[in-house]
Write a protein that holds these residues in place. Structure first.
Motif, PDB file in Angstrom:
ATOM      1  N   TRP A  12       0.839  -1.203   0.000  1.00  0.00           N
ATOM      2  CA  TRP A  12       0.000   0.000   0.000  1.00  0.00           C
ATOM      3  C   TRP A  12       0.884   1.268   0.000  1.00  0.00           C
ATOM      4  CZ3 TRP A  12      -5.163   0.051   3.086  1.00  0.00           C
ATOM      5  CH2 TRP A  12      -5.785  -1.212   3.030  1.00  0.00           C
ATOM      6  N   GLY A  13       2.217   1.054   0.022  1.00  0.00           N
ATOM      7  CA  GLY A  13       3.114   2.195   0.140  1.00  0.00           C
ATOM      8  C   GLY A  13       3.275   2.602   1.604  1.00  0.00           C
ATOM      9  N   LEU A  14       3.043   1.646   2.516  1.00  0.00           N
ATOM     10  CA  LEU A  14       3.128   1.942   3.949  1.00  0.00           C
ATOM     11  C   LEU A  14       4.403   1.343   4.528  1.00  0.00           C
ATOM     12  CD1 LEU A  14      -0.550   1.003   4.879  1.00  0.00           C
ATOM     13  CD2 LEU A  14       0.435   3.303   4.965  1.00  0.00           C
ATOM     14  N   LYS A  15       4.953   2.031   5.531  1.00  0.00           N
ATOM     15  CA  LYS A  15       6.077   1.457   6.263  1.00  0.00           C
ATOM     16  C   LYS A  15       5.518   0.375   7.182  1.00  0.00           C
ATOM     17  CE  LYS A  15       7.140   5.716   7.378  1.00  0.00           C
ATOM     18  NZ  LYS A  15       7.469   6.766   8.296  1.00  0.00           N
ATOM     19  N   LEU A  83       1.583  12.605   3.360  1.00  0.00           N
ATOM     20  CA  LEU A  83       0.744  11.547   3.947  1.00  0.00           C
ATOM     21  C   LEU A  83      -0.154  10.961   2.857  1.00  0.00           C
ATOM     22  CD1 LEU A  83      -0.422  13.408   7.205  1.00  0.00           C
ATOM     23  CD2 LEU A  83       1.094  11.410   7.124  1.00  0.00           C
ATOM     24  N   LEU A  84      -0.424   9.662   2.946  1.00  0.00           N
ATOM     25  CA  LEU A  84      -1.433   9.081   2.058  1.00  0.00           C
ATOM     26  C   LEU A  84      -2.786   9.565   2.551  1.00  0.00           C
ATOM     27  CD1 LEU A  84      -0.160   5.387   1.728  1.00  0.00           C
ATOM     28  CD2 LEU A  84       0.226   7.297   0.158  1.00  0.00           C
ATOM     29  N   THR A  85      -3.789   9.587   1.676  1.00  0.00           N
ATOM     30  CA  THR A  85      -5.102  10.083   2.099  1.00  0.00           C
ATOM     31  C   THR A  85      -6.169   9.006   1.922  1.00  0.00           C
ATOM     32  OG1 THR A  85      -5.525  10.945  -0.114  1.00  0.00           O
ATOM     33  CG2 THR A  85      -4.570  12.479   1.492  1.00  0.00           C
ATOM     34  N   THR A  86      -7.177   9.080   2.773  1.00  0.00           N
ATOM     35  CA  THR A  86      -8.298   8.141   2.652  1.00  0.00           C
ATOM     36  C   THR A  86      -9.616   8.820   3.011  1.00  0.00           C
ATOM     37  OG1 THR A  86      -9.179   5.956   3.294  1.00  0.00           O
ATOM     38  CG2 THR A  86      -8.032   7.193   5.022  1.00  0.00           C
ATOM     39  N   THR A  87     -10.668   8.410   2.339  1.00  0.00           N
ATOM     40  CA  THR A  87     -12.001   8.918   2.657  1.00  0.00           C
ATOM     41  C   THR A  87     -13.033   7.806   2.476  1.00  0.00           C
ATOM     42  OG1 THR A  87     -13.424  10.870   2.438  1.00  0.00           O
ATOM     43  CG2 THR A  87     -12.796   9.782   0.388  1.00  0.00           C
ATOM     44  N   ASP A 104      -5.846   8.170  -2.118  1.00  0.00           N
ATOM     45  CA  ASP A 104      -4.968   6.989  -2.205  1.00  0.00           C
ATOM     46  C   ASP A 104      -5.648   5.688  -1.803  1.00  0.00           C
ATOM     47  OD1 ASP A 104      -2.346   8.284  -2.836  1.00  0.00           O
ATOM     48  OD2 ASP A 104      -2.864   9.376  -1.001  1.00  0.00           O
ATOM     49  N   ILE A 105      -6.487   5.796  -0.779  1.00  0.00           N
ATOM     50  CA  ILE A 105      -7.124   4.598  -0.202  1.00  0.00           C
ATOM     51  C   ILE A 105      -8.586   4.961   0.022  1.00  0.00           C
ATOM     52  CG2 ILE A 105      -7.190   3.089   1.853  1.00  0.00           C
ATOM     53  CD1 ILE A 105      -4.191   3.992   2.332  1.00  0.00           C
ATOM     54  N   ASP A 130      -6.968  -0.206  -9.521  1.00  0.00           N
ATOM     55  CA  ASP A 130      -6.060  -0.781  -8.538  1.00  0.00           C
ATOM     56  C   ASP A 130      -5.892   0.191  -7.371  1.00  0.00           C
ATOM     57  OD1 ASP A 130      -4.244  -2.394  -7.305  1.00  0.00           O
ATOM     58  OD2 ASP A 130      -2.545  -1.760  -8.547  1.00  0.00           O
ATOM     59  N   ILE A 131      -6.728   0.051  -6.371  1.00  0.00           N
ATOM     60  CA  ILE A 131      -6.679   0.968  -5.221  1.00  0.00           C
ATOM     61  C   ILE A 131      -6.916   0.152  -3.945  1.00  0.00           C
ATOM     62  CG2 ILE A 131      -9.167   1.557  -5.360  1.00  0.00           C
ATOM     63  CD1 ILE A 131      -8.368   4.454  -4.537  1.00  0.00           C
ATOM     64  N   PRO A 132      -6.224   0.499  -2.850  1.00  0.00           N
ATOM     65  CA  PRO A 132      -6.492  -0.216  -1.596  1.00  0.00           C
ATOM     66  C   PRO A 132      -7.850   0.184  -1.007  1.00  0.00           C
ATOM     67  CG  PRO A 132      -4.373   0.942  -1.510  1.00  0.00           C
ATOM     68  CD  PRO A 132      -5.115   1.460  -2.702  1.00  0.00           C
ATOM     69  N   VAL A 133      -8.528  -0.789  -0.429  1.00  0.00           N
ATOM     70  CA  VAL A 133      -9.850  -0.531   0.160  1.00  0.00           C
ATOM     71  C   VAL A 133      -9.913  -1.141   1.569  1.00  0.00           C
ATOM     72  CG1 VAL A 133     -12.354  -0.781  -0.129  1.00  0.00           C
ATOM     73  CG2 VAL A 133     -10.893  -0.698  -2.160  1.00  0.00           C
ATOM     74  N   MET A 134     -10.401  -0.333   2.509  1.00  0.00           N
ATOM     75  CA  MET A 134     -10.607  -0.828   3.880  1.00  0.00           C
ATOM     76  C   MET A 134     -12.116  -0.980   4.084  1.00  0.00           C
ATOM     77  SD  MET A 134      -7.885   1.602   5.897  1.00  0.00           S
ATOM     78  CE  MET A 134      -8.640   3.180   5.500  1.00  0.00           C
TER      79      MET A 134
END
Ligand code: PEP
Ligand code: MN
Length: 360
Positions: A12-15, A83-87, A104-105, A130-134
């Motif tokens: 996801w591009g996360l550490k 920062l990555l962003t999510t909504t 981003d997410i 192709d996108i991450p989804v929570m």
């Protein structure tokens, strides 16, 4: 869930930090509020900036979000802070807009996961993207419904998926806004061990004072991440004011968590003891809620007796309660002695309550 493909959080591009921290306001309110919150969160472990742009509100005539305009602010957050962003998206239109503005997410809210039609509509909108989804748990404790949401997105080709445990709605007043059901999160992990699990203590607790203990529990159960609502001025927040904390408090709270080592013998997830303890805690909480509700009814009965000028103790009634309860307890394999002890204590407390009402 067997045939769904899950990519790890590192894709996801996360550490790979523990916890992966997602934070930001419940709602995007103004450009200044969004940017200032993000700037301050940049000094914490936060890797993903969250903000609600379309807000699912229980009642109309409350703030329902800024909409598309706020997506531009999220873009600025990304450019300025990295920062990555999510909504949250709750229908196909939201999904197209979020994609258009480069969020981003995306996350699916509890009121959306619950609805297979809407989940399918969003899955269709994401076909080939192709996108991450929570995916937050549905508002009711239904593992199958939660799994179904993952399956729909998986069929649309999404592999970067994560689950968010945000608690479950229940009737009446409880300690929590949405009581956690750790057992359900654990069951999801049992079915799909590589599914990243994130905890949202803000919507579980509904109050700032509960955030730490819920977050600690999530860490003890080896959740991968936390999503915490944060506002530069929580008291003035346009939504969920009681549960938001400042960016500085987010940093301090997360730093104060104890990160225990995983039990390698257990799928890398959690020890049997932790699982059972969390189940006991949930049941104890339910027990207290039931007792509290019972006492509230007792108070009403006390008032009723007072108004009608009858005595508190009506022995025929008490005999009946004992008879019914011991019979029901016996069917469940609980001893008569134990049942009598518990009900005598409850009865005594009820009499005390009614006595004080009579003498008010
Ligand atoms: C939110 O995260 O702001 C939100 C609305 O959450 P939920 O879907 O868990 O209620
Ligand atoms: Mn919220």
């Amino acid at each position: 869930m067997n045939d769904i493909n899950i990519a790890p959080l590192t894709e996801w591009g996360l550490k790979p930090e523990r916890p992966v921290l997602i934070s930001g306001p419940c709602s995007a309110e103004t450009e200044e509020q969004v940017l200032e919150t993000a700037r301050q969160l940049k000094d914490t472990q936060t890797q993903v900036f969250r903000a609600g742009v379309w807000k699912p509100r229980t009642r109309p005539n409350t703030f329902e979000g800024i909409g598309v305009e706020a997506l531009k602010w999220l873009k600025t957050v990304k450019q300025e802070t990295g920062l990555l962003t999510t909504t949250e998206v709750a229908n196909a239109q939201h999904t197209y807009e979020a994609l258009k503005y480069g969020v981003d997410i995306i996350w699916i809210g509890a009121r959306t996961t619950v609805n297979p039609f809407t989940m399918q509509e969003i899955a269709n909108a994401l076909e080939g993207v192709d996108i991450p989804v929570m995916i937050k748990n549905p508002i009711n404790p239904d593992v199958e419904l939660w799994c179904g949401a993952f399956e729909r997105l998986s069929k649309a080709g999404i592999t970067r998926l994560a689950a968010i445990h945000r608690g479950f709605s229940s009737y009446g007043e409880t300690l929590y806004r949405n009581a956690p059901n750790w057992q359900i999160a654990i069951e999801m992990k049992r079915r799909k061990p590589d599914l990243p699990m994130i905890c949202d203590p803000s919507h579980i607790g509904g109050r700032a004072s509960l955030l730490k203990s819920i977050s600690q529990r999530a860490m003890d159960l080896n959740f991968e991440g936390l999503m915490i609502e944060s506002h530069i001025n929580p008291k003035e927040a346009w939504s969920d004011a009681k549960q938001q904390i400042t960016p500085k408090e987010v940093g301090e709270m997360v730093n104060s968590l104890t990160l225990r080592r995983m039990d390698p013998g257990n799928n890398g997830f959690l020890s049997q003891l932790e699982v059972l303890r969390s189940e006991i805690d949930r049941l104890d909480n339910e027990l207290l809620t039931v007792l509290d509700n019972r006492m509230k009814v007792v108070e009403k009965i006390g008032k009723c007796k007072k108004d009608n000028n009858v005595t508190i103790l009506q022995s025929g009634r008490w005999d009946k309660v004992i008879e019914q309860s011991t019979a029901a307890a016996k069917c469940r394999g609980l001893s008569e002695e134990f049942t009598m002890k518990v009900f005598s204590a409850i009865h005594q407390e009820s009499i005390n309550k009614q006595t004080s009402i009579m003498n008010e």
